[in-house]
Scaffold this motif. Structure first.
Motif, PDB file in Angstrom:
ATOM      1  N   TRP A   1       0.838  -1.199   0.000  1.00 35.96           N
ATOM      2  CA  TRP A   1       0.000   0.000   0.000  1.00 35.96           C
ATOM      3  C   TRP A   1       0.882   1.262   0.000  1.00 35.96           C
ATOM      4  CZ3 TRP A   1      -0.568   3.956   3.649  1.00 35.96           C
ATOM      5  CH2 TRP A   1      -1.615   4.841   3.371  1.00 35.96           C
ATOM      6  N   ALA A   2       1.957   1.231   0.799  1.00 36.95           N
ATOM      7  CA  ALA A   2       2.848   2.400   0.890  1.00 36.95           C
ATOM      8  C   ALA A   2       3.510   2.669  -0.471  1.00 36.95           C
ATOM      9  CB  ALA A   2       3.909   2.166   1.967  1.00 36.95           C
ATOM     10  N   LYS A   3       3.783   1.604  -1.211  1.00 41.15           N
ATOM     11  CA  LYS A   3       4.388   1.776  -2.538  1.00 41.15           C
ATOM     12  C   LYS A   3       3.403   2.512  -3.464  1.00 41.15           C
ATOM     13  CE  LYS A   3       7.319  -0.780  -5.554  1.00 41.15           C
ATOM     14  NZ  LYS A   3       7.385  -1.915  -6.388  1.00 41.15           N
ATOM     15  N   ARG A   4       2.153   2.055  -3.448  1.00 45.25           N
ATOM     16  CA  ARG A   4       1.133   2.714  -4.274  1.00 45.25           C
ATOM     17  C   ARG A   4       0.906   4.157  -3.818  1.00 45.25           C
ATOM     18  NH1 ARG A   4      -4.147  -1.147  -4.987  1.00 45.25           N
ATOM     19  NH2 ARG A   4      -3.119  -2.905  -5.968  1.00 45.25           N
ATOM     20  N   PHE A   5       0.876   4.326  -2.500  1.00 45.15           N
ATOM     21  CA  PHE A   5       0.604   5.670  -1.989  1.00 45.15           C
ATOM     22  C   PHE A   5       1.754   6.619  -2.315  1.00 45.15           C
ATOM     23  CE2 PHE A   5      -0.749   9.057   0.747  1.00 45.15           C
ATOM     24  CZ  PHE A   5      -2.124   8.947   0.703  1.00 45.15           C
ATOM     25  N   SER A   6       2.978   6.101  -2.293  1.00 46.77           N
ATOM     26  CA  SER A   6       4.143   6.931  -2.628  1.00 46.77           C
ATOM     27  C   SER A   6       4.057   7.389  -4.083  1.00 46.77           C
ATOM     28  CB  SER A   6       5.442   6.139  -2.430  1.00 46.77           C
ATOM     29  OG  SER A   6       5.569   5.768  -1.093  1.00 46.77           O
ATOM     30  N   ARG A   7       3.660   6.463  -4.945  1.00 51.44           N
ATOM     31  CA  ARG A   7       3.518   6.814  -6.371  1.00 51.44           C
ATOM     32  C   ARG A   7       2.498   7.961  -6.509  1.00 51.44           C
ATOM     33  NH1 ARG A   7       4.547   8.108 -11.187  1.00 51.44           N
ATOM     34  NH2 ARG A   7       3.104   7.478 -12.811  1.00 51.44           N
ATOM     35  N   TYR A   8       1.412   7.839  -5.783  1.00 49.02           N
ATOM     36  CA  TYR A   8       0.370   8.882  -5.809  1.00 49.02           C
ATOM     37  C   TYR A   8       0.929  10.224  -5.315  1.00 49.02           C
ATOM     38  CZ  TYR A   8      -3.841  11.369  -4.244  1.00 49.02           C
ATOM     39  OH  TYR A   8      -4.812  12.311  -4.034  1.00 49.02           O
ATOM     40  N   LEU A   9       1.650  10.189  -4.196  1.00 45.23           N
ATOM     41  CA  LEU A   9       2.207  11.436  -3.650  1.00 45.23           C
ATOM     42  C   LEU A   9       3.184  12.065  -4.643  1.00 45.23           C
ATOM     43  CD1 LEU A   9       2.919  10.487   0.087  1.00 45.23           C
ATOM     44  CD2 LEU A   9       1.030  11.870  -0.808  1.00 45.23           C
ATOM     45  N   GLN A  10       3.940  11.214  -5.338  1.00 44.92           N
ATOM     46  CA  GLN A  10       4.923  11.746  -6.292  1.00 44.92           C
ATOM     47  C   GLN A  10       4.233  12.442  -7.471  1.00 44.92           C
ATOM     48  OE1 GLN A  10       7.150   8.154  -6.944  1.00 44.92           O
ATOM     49  NE2 GLN A  10       7.950   8.192  -4.853  1.00 44.92           N
ATOM     50  N   VAL A  11       3.128  11.856  -7.933  1.00 42.90           N
ATOM     51  CA  VAL A  11       2.375  12.491  -9.027  1.00 42.90           C
ATOM     52  C   VAL A  11       1.836  13.840  -8.537  1.00 42.90           C
ATOM     53  CG1 VAL A  11       0.293  12.326 -10.467  1.00 42.90           C
ATOM     54  CG2 VAL A  11       1.782  10.342 -10.194  1.00 42.90           C
ATOM     55  N   LEU A  12       1.272  13.816  -7.343  1.00 43.24           N
ATOM     56  CA  LEU A  12       0.679  15.036  -6.786  1.00 43.24           C
ATOM     57  C   LEU A  12       1.739  16.118  -6.560  1.00 43.24           C
ATOM     58  CD1 LEU A  12      -2.022  16.054  -5.915  1.00 43.24           C
ATOM     59  CD2 LEU A  12      -1.771  14.861  -3.743  1.00 43.24           C
ATOM     60  N   GLU A  13       2.878  15.709  -6.034  1.00 44.25           N
ATOM     61  CA  GLU A  13       3.889  16.734  -5.729  1.00 44.25           C
ATOM     62  C   GLU A  13       4.507  17.314  -7.000  1.00 44.25           C
ATOM     63  OE1 GLU A  13       7.355  13.589  -4.287  1.00 44.25           O
ATOM     64  OE2 GLU A  13       6.749  15.187  -2.953  1.00 44.25           O
ATOM     65  N   ASP A  14       4.497  16.552  -8.091  1.00 48.44           N
ATOM     66  CA  ASP A  14       4.981  17.128  -9.349  1.00 48.44           C
ATOM     67  C   ASP A  14       3.986  18.143  -9.904  1.00 48.44           C
ATOM     68  OD1 ASP A  14       7.320  15.767  -9.290  1.00 48.44           O
ATOM     69  OD2 ASP A  14       6.727  14.225 -10.738  1.00 48.44           O
ATOM     70  N   LEU A  15       2.729  18.056  -9.470  1.00 52.10           N
ATOM     71  CA  LEU A  15       1.714  19.003  -9.961  1.00 52.10           C
ATOM     72  C   LEU A  15       1.600  20.255  -9.114  1.00 52.10           C
ATOM     73  CD1 LEU A  15      -1.165  16.529 -10.903  1.00 52.10           C
ATOM     74  CD2 LEU A  15       0.361  17.734 -12.454  1.00 52.10           C
ATOM     75  N   ILE A  16       1.663  20.104  -7.785  1.00 48.48           N
ATOM     76  CA  ILE A  16       1.412  21.303  -6.948  1.00 48.48           C
ATOM     77  C   ILE A  16       2.587  21.706  -6.061  1.00 48.48           C
ATOM     78  CG2 ILE A  16      -1.116  21.025  -6.951  1.00 48.48           C
ATOM     79  CD1 ILE A  16      -0.786  20.036  -3.989  1.00 48.48           C
ATOM     80  N   TRP A  17       3.653  20.923  -6.032  1.00 46.89           N
ATOM     81  CA  TRP A  17       4.852  21.280  -5.254  1.00 46.89           C
ATOM     82  C   TRP A  17       4.516  21.785  -3.841  1.00 46.89           C
ATOM     83  CZ3 TRP A  17      10.035  20.637  -6.514  1.00 46.89           C
ATOM     84  CH2 TRP A  17      10.249  20.031  -7.752  1.00 46.89           C
ATOM     85  N   PRO A  18       3.911  20.910  -3.047  1.00 44.66           N
ATOM     86  CA  PRO A  18       3.563  21.351  -1.690  1.00 44.66           C
ATOM     87  C   PRO A  18       4.795  21.462  -0.790  1.00 44.66           C
ATOM     88  CG  PRO A  18       2.981  19.044  -1.992  1.00 44.66           C
ATOM     89  CD  PRO A  18       3.501  19.531  -3.316  1.00 44.66           C
ATOM     90  N   ASP A  19       4.642  22.181   0.319  1.00 43.75           N
ATOM     91  CA  ASP A  19       5.706  22.256   1.325  1.00 43.75           C
ATOM     92  C   ASP A  19       5.476  21.230   2.421  1.00 43.75           C
ATOM     93  OD1 ASP A  19       7.261  24.662   0.378  1.00 43.75           O
ATOM     94  OD2 ASP A  19       5.194  25.411   0.368  1.00 43.75           O
TER      95      ASP A  19
END
Ligand code: BGC
Length: 251
Positions: free
Chosen positions: A184-202
């Protein structure tokens, strides 16, 4: 009873929970009331349950209510995990008529949780872009810039590798597919990486039931952004709902 107290009600897939909140401190000032979510959770049935929560508190003042739906100008627009009859429902009018009052505010559940976390929890005083994700039946999102909410972001429905993200990474998906925390953490990490490439959160704040046992998965996540768990846990929705019922603070 105090001028800053409001009743916050969080409508979830399994329970409708409400409490009176001191909106200046985020503290709950009464006993929490929880009533099972009716099935089917039609607008009328949910309005009856919300009314029962209000009556249990003998509350006559303004009320804030969350829904797991996009809510704009009081109208519910989506129904990913609720009864399909919600889209197009004027939720403010529905609840206002059922409760016989005007001070009714309705907002998205993740936006409410985010408002509470940014004001009183893990996002307090954090500058820049903060992205809160709630991990439950679906994935909810709330995005803030210097403490200001950008409402209705719906990042749970981001397309990741050809899938609606929440169908693969929600708590419900993890249970349904019997995923290990590692998978699950692997899938969730992939999701976070896609999201962070779009909105660059802090900062990412992760909330929902899983935030109670972060040792099992937090160290396994891989992202460049700092990640923390939500502080208010399952009270965040109630607190944020109450905050939205303070005039002028609705998203
Ligand atoms: C809905 C969002 C909601 C989230 C968490 C998603 O499926 O589209 O509006 O915030 O679930 O309940």
């Amino acid at each position: 009873m105090n001028d800053a107290w409001r009743l916050g009600i969080d409508v979830g897939g399994t329970g409708v929970k409400g409490n009176v909140v001191d909106t200046t401190s985020g503290e709950l000032v009464a006993e929490r009331v929880r009533i099972e979510t009716p099935h089917p959770a039609t607008p009328e049935a949910v309005a009856d349950t919300v009314a029962a929560v209000v009556e249990a508190h003998a509350w006559e003042g303004p009320v804030g209510i969350t829904l797991p739906s996009v809510v704009k100008d009081g109208i519910a627009h989506t129904a990913a995990n609720i009864d399909p009859t919600w889209p197009g429902t004027d939720a403010v009018t529905l609840f206002g008529e059922r409760l016989g009052r005007r001070g009714v505010h309705v907002l998205n559940d993740a936006d409410a949780a985010g408002l509470a976390e940014v004001r009183f929890g893990a996002g307090q005083g954090v500058a820049g872009v903060v992205c809160l994700l709630t991990i439950g039946t679906g994935i909810g999102s709330a995005v803030f810039h210097d403490g200001e909410l950008l409402p209705s972001t719906e990042f749970g429905h981001l397309q990741v590798d050809g899938h609606d993200a929440e169908t693969r990474i929600s708590a419900a998906a993890r249970e349904r597919e019997e995923l290990s925390w590692g998978k699950w953490a692997k899938r969730f990490s992939r999701y976070l990486q896609v999201l962070e490439d779009l909105i660059w959160p802090d900062l990412f704040i992760l909330g929902g039931g899983v935030s109670k046992k972060p040792d099992k998965w937090l160290p396994l996540l891989e992202a460049r952004t700092r990640i923390v768990t939500a502080k208010l846990q399952n009270q965040a929705g109630i607190v944020g709902a109450a905050m939205a019922a303070v005039e002028g603070t609705s998203p």
